[in-house]
Design an enzyme around this catalytic site. Sequence first.
Site, PDB file in Angstrom:
ATOM      1  N   HIS A 218      13.829  -6.837   8.987  1.00  0.00           N
ATOM      2  CA  HIS A 218      13.682  -6.080   7.739  1.00  0.00           C
ATOM      3  C   HIS A 218      13.522  -7.017   6.541  1.00  0.00           C
ATOM      4  O   HIS A 218      12.567  -6.916   5.762  1.00  0.00           O
ATOM      5  CB  HIS A 218      14.918  -5.184   7.551  1.00  0.00           C
ATOM      6  CG  HIS A 218      14.870  -4.311   6.331  1.00  0.00           C
ATOM      7  ND1 HIS A 218      14.472  -3.003   6.364  1.00  0.00           N
ATOM      8  CD2 HIS A 218      15.171  -4.578   5.037  1.00  0.00           C
ATOM      9  CE1 HIS A 218      14.520  -2.492   5.139  1.00  0.00           C
ATOM     10  NE2 HIS A 218      14.949  -3.427   4.312  1.00  0.00           N
ATOM     11  N   GLU A 219      14.453  -7.954   6.394  1.00  0.00           N
ATOM     12  CA  GLU A 219      14.396  -8.851   5.232  1.00  0.00           C
ATOM     13  C   GLU A 219      13.193  -9.782   5.332  1.00  0.00           C
ATOM     14  O   GLU A 219      12.606 -10.143   4.314  1.00  0.00           O
ATOM     15  CB  GLU A 219      15.700  -9.637   5.109  1.00  0.00           C
ATOM     16  CG  GLU A 219      16.958  -8.768   4.944  1.00  0.00           C
ATOM     17  CD  GLU A 219      16.880  -7.756   3.819  1.00  0.00           C
ATOM     18  OE1 GLU A 219      16.152  -7.992   2.832  1.00  0.00           O
ATOM     19  OE2 GLU A 219      17.522  -6.692   3.927  1.00  0.00           O
TER      20      GLU A 219
ATOM     21  N   GLU B 138       9.452  -1.886   0.159  1.00  0.00           N
ATOM     22  CA  GLU B 138      10.172  -1.331   1.311  1.00  0.00           C
ATOM     23  C   GLU B 138       9.206  -1.011   2.449  1.00  0.00           C
ATOM     24  O   GLU B 138       9.573  -1.085   3.618  1.00  0.00           O
ATOM     25  CB  GLU B 138      10.946  -0.088   0.875  1.00  0.00           C
ATOM     26  CG  GLU B 138      11.914   0.445   1.904  1.00  0.00           C
ATOM     27  CD  GLU B 138      13.186  -0.402   2.075  1.00  0.00           C
ATOM     28  OE1 GLU B 138      13.386  -1.372   1.319  1.00  0.00           O
ATOM     29  OE2 GLU B 138      13.963  -0.088   2.997  1.00  0.00           O
TER      30      GLU B 138
ATOM     31  N   HIS C 111      10.246  -8.075   3.749  1.00  0.00           N
ATOM     32  CA  HIS C 111      10.229  -8.282   2.290  1.00  0.00           C
ATOM     33  C   HIS C 111       9.737  -9.690   1.953  1.00  0.00           C
ATOM     34  O   HIS C 111       8.965  -9.892   1.013  1.00  0.00           O
ATOM     35  CB  HIS C 111      11.648  -8.117   1.721  1.00  0.00           C
ATOM     36  CG  HIS C 111      12.119  -6.691   1.604  1.00  0.00           C
ATOM     37  ND1 HIS C 111      11.457  -5.749   0.845  1.00  0.00           N
ATOM     38  CD2 HIS C 111      13.205  -6.058   2.120  1.00  0.00           C
ATOM     39  CE1 HIS C 111      12.118  -4.591   0.902  1.00  0.00           C
ATOM     40  NE2 HIS C 111      13.178  -4.751   1.684  1.00  0.00           N
TER      41      HIS C 111
END
Lengths: 501, 501
Positions: free
Chosen positions: A264-265, A294, A268
């Site tokens: 997830h990170e 997101e 980003h």
Amino acid sequence: MTNNDTAWQALQAHWQELADLSGIGALLGWDQSTYMPRASAGGRARQRALLSGLHHARATDAAYGRLLDAAERRTDLTPEQGRAVQLARKHFEDAARVPAAFVTTWTQHGGESYSAWVAARPANDFARVVPYLEKSLDLSRQAAAFFPEFSDPMDYFVDQSDEGMNATRVDAVFAELRATLVPLVEAVTNAPAPRTDFLHRHYPQDAQLRFGEDVIRAYGYDFDRGRQDLTHHPFMTRLGERDVRITTRVKPHDLTECLYSTLHEAGHALYEQGVDDAYLGTPLGQGASAGVHESQSRLWENLVGRSRAFWAAYFGKFRDAFPEQLHDVTEEELYRAVNVVSRSLIRTDADELTYNLHVITRYELERQLLSGRLAVRDLADAWHAAYEQNLGVRAPSDEDGVLQDVHWYFGQIGGAFQGYTLGNVLSAQFYAAAQAAHPTLDADIARGEFGRLHGWLREHVYAHGRRFTPDELVQRATGEALSARPYLTYLRGKYSELYSL
Amino acid sequence: MTNNDTAWQALQAHWQELADLSGIGALLGWDQSTYMPRASAGGRARQRALLSGLHHARATDAAYGRLLDAAERRTDLTPEQGRAVQLARKHFEDAARVPAAFVTTWTQHGGESYSAWVAARPANDFARVVPYLEKSLDLSRQAAAFFPEFSDPMDYFVDQSDEGMNATRVDAVFAELRATLVPLVEAVTNAPAPRTDFLHRHYPQDAQLRFGEDVIRAYGYDFDRGRQDLTHHPFMTRLGERDVRITTRVKPHDLTECLYSTLHEAGHALYEQGVDDAYLGTPLGQGASAGVHESQSRLWENLVGRSRAFWAAYFGKFRDAFPEQLHDVTEEELYRAVNVVSRSLIRTDADELTYNLHVITRYELERQLLSGRLAVRDLADAWHAAYEQNLGVRAPSDEDGVLQDVHWYFGQIGGAFQGYTLGNVLSAQFYAAAQAAHPTLDADIARGEFGRLHGWLREHVYAHGRRFTPDELVQRATGEALSARPYLTYLRGKYSELYSL
């Protein structure tokens, strides 16, 4: 950008200084979450406040205003330069329109409200936070009132994080999602559940971290321009133009926590690392909006990292990393387990399918609070009622109800949640466009090759930074406006197959 | 401090802001040396320059000058407040007297000179750095000339790092040291050498780090207000009033590198962690001088950490940490090995006894350069001649001669080295005073108890910060002025016994 004369250089130098102050502030925050000795919290808070003050002073400096005036009078700017000046003007005016005394009051109230929540949550004591939330609601309305061009305060907060979006548009998207998701969740949770026992065996920390780092290196995350550390809450942060760091966390008895936090990170971070070099140190040098940002974390976490193709590539390596823990687990069982759906009480533990219902619930409560249709004192009951309606579950206490998320307790009511679901919607829309351009994407992923997907996203999303509004970016990249259709198609297809509906 | 009225609070707030800016600058440096991704060097240099500029602007701010004017007119200040104002005034005037353009020129030259050295050293090419050193010498003389109250430029540089000291006093101390050290080194190196083979076995990194951390925790280093990380060059740095960090390095085939780097930097940190809380965030909130600071690193590294008593306490634990590597080594052999003396070419590898001769050599060359008695083009030859005279060795090349240390290549000639040896001298003087107050100190150490020593140093040295000048501090703590006698007594006693002279 061209037009590199003295006046333009002065403006760029000012932007670079603002970016550098932001980067220094990000380092203060990163260090606080990773390595700072615990006794240093008070001093660090003071250092961060000092640096914010310096940033604010430079961001509202009269000489900077004159540089912007002069730039706006020019007729020779490129479209990119024009967009940078337009964004800079908006930040400049926004910062000037909110009086410093109000910012101080609001920030201080945020700190006090947070402290009250820290004590109230474990005590399950909603009454304790009611006066803080009432003041937060009042201050949030006052903040929005400095921008009377927004008739609805929610429009202001949505626009703050997702430029060009407004509450009416969000309402429409969320209504469309809910109409599909509620019956889909109903059908899925009535079907037989997959096996998940092995998710909670003991998985050593080092091996979990190493596997996640191998995957994101393959995704294209550049460790020469970033790094990963451990924190209580995972995050991504930009500390400089070549310094985009991520953090993760590990639960030794949870196979998915570290891996999917990392993916997830990293999503980003791939976005931030992919912004065109020429935009760095200018108002264009970051992601386009909360929702678009997101979309990238969710794309790499879910559309890639929870796909059948991903596990076709990685199941063998994963089992090599955890041979004892996975000795009795097949690829199909693992794929099903990381996509298990259940009606749960906690947003951050929610699966891909029910997650949006948690978000929509919060967004709707914010709408009602800001519009005055709901009083703060009735919020805890309204929470339980909304959860029963949207998710079919009821928390046994307020601790896992209205006191669950920190967001509202920082002092702002409005705009905190919708970006999560807008991101989910956009993740599928971007992925579908990439797939239309490269029909073999799934086959690439099944071989552990992500270059074509990463390249398409870099070219159509990442490189542009804030060059375009989110709406323009989505239109250019996907050929259509923001639409829930690709996301709903994706969810229906994936979960119908998974649960044999 | 008392007298806490509004005007005093305004002055304190300004000092706190300067301290916070310094702490933020220290974080930028710490991160650069520990965890920063390598591609970020350029951006970090720009961030650090920005922050220095902000610090300089606040340190020379006219409104700050008026606060100091007002404070100086008061007659109700406590002695501590008076000393703080006096130091602040000196910093304020010093910063104002050196023109900003000169600082920029000097800083830029320092960067270029450093780059030239980085290329010249491995190429053994002294000629390449000659023009840089000539400019450094010229700029150093110009810098000193902004302070005409110092008739000798060396006096200015010595005073900058060791307040109240001057070149004549340093000359006298160094002459006294040399008179004893040269024949003592001669005698020691003619005696049979101890066994050292086991120092270079393989010692795993984690066990080396853990042992060092156990020792400094026992010394009294507070990990709640600090931490230890790995860097290429070990250092101590203050990032905030409750945040004093150290770094170390590990050589897997060198038993002493990590341990004594850790003990050395922890000595600096014990000093900074011991400054009275009331002084933090004021001009009194740091160590008294380079020499006094170094006395604490050397005291904990050498007078404690290389003592027979220390190894009486720690030999068993050390052998437990490295059972295979030390299976054939006795406590006495270990004690002798960590105190082995040899005439070597490299200062940073030198033992306790010869180290000062390396420092004195450099100090004397600086003196000759600044006074014009030595030309830069003759420096390489003068280096070899001085080493033959002082240490009886000659480097086979300039790489391990005049190009050995980075200090001069940062752009300043003068004042870089004498603090190391003043520190050694003071370490023994403070230790002797502590021992006079607590005759059982050695017995404490032999039981691994350091509380009485740490307590004495905190009370008589650390707590005072910059409350007193170095001369006042030494006089108050030891009952006499700076003196080489305790140090020479210590060295003669220790090495006569070790080498049976």
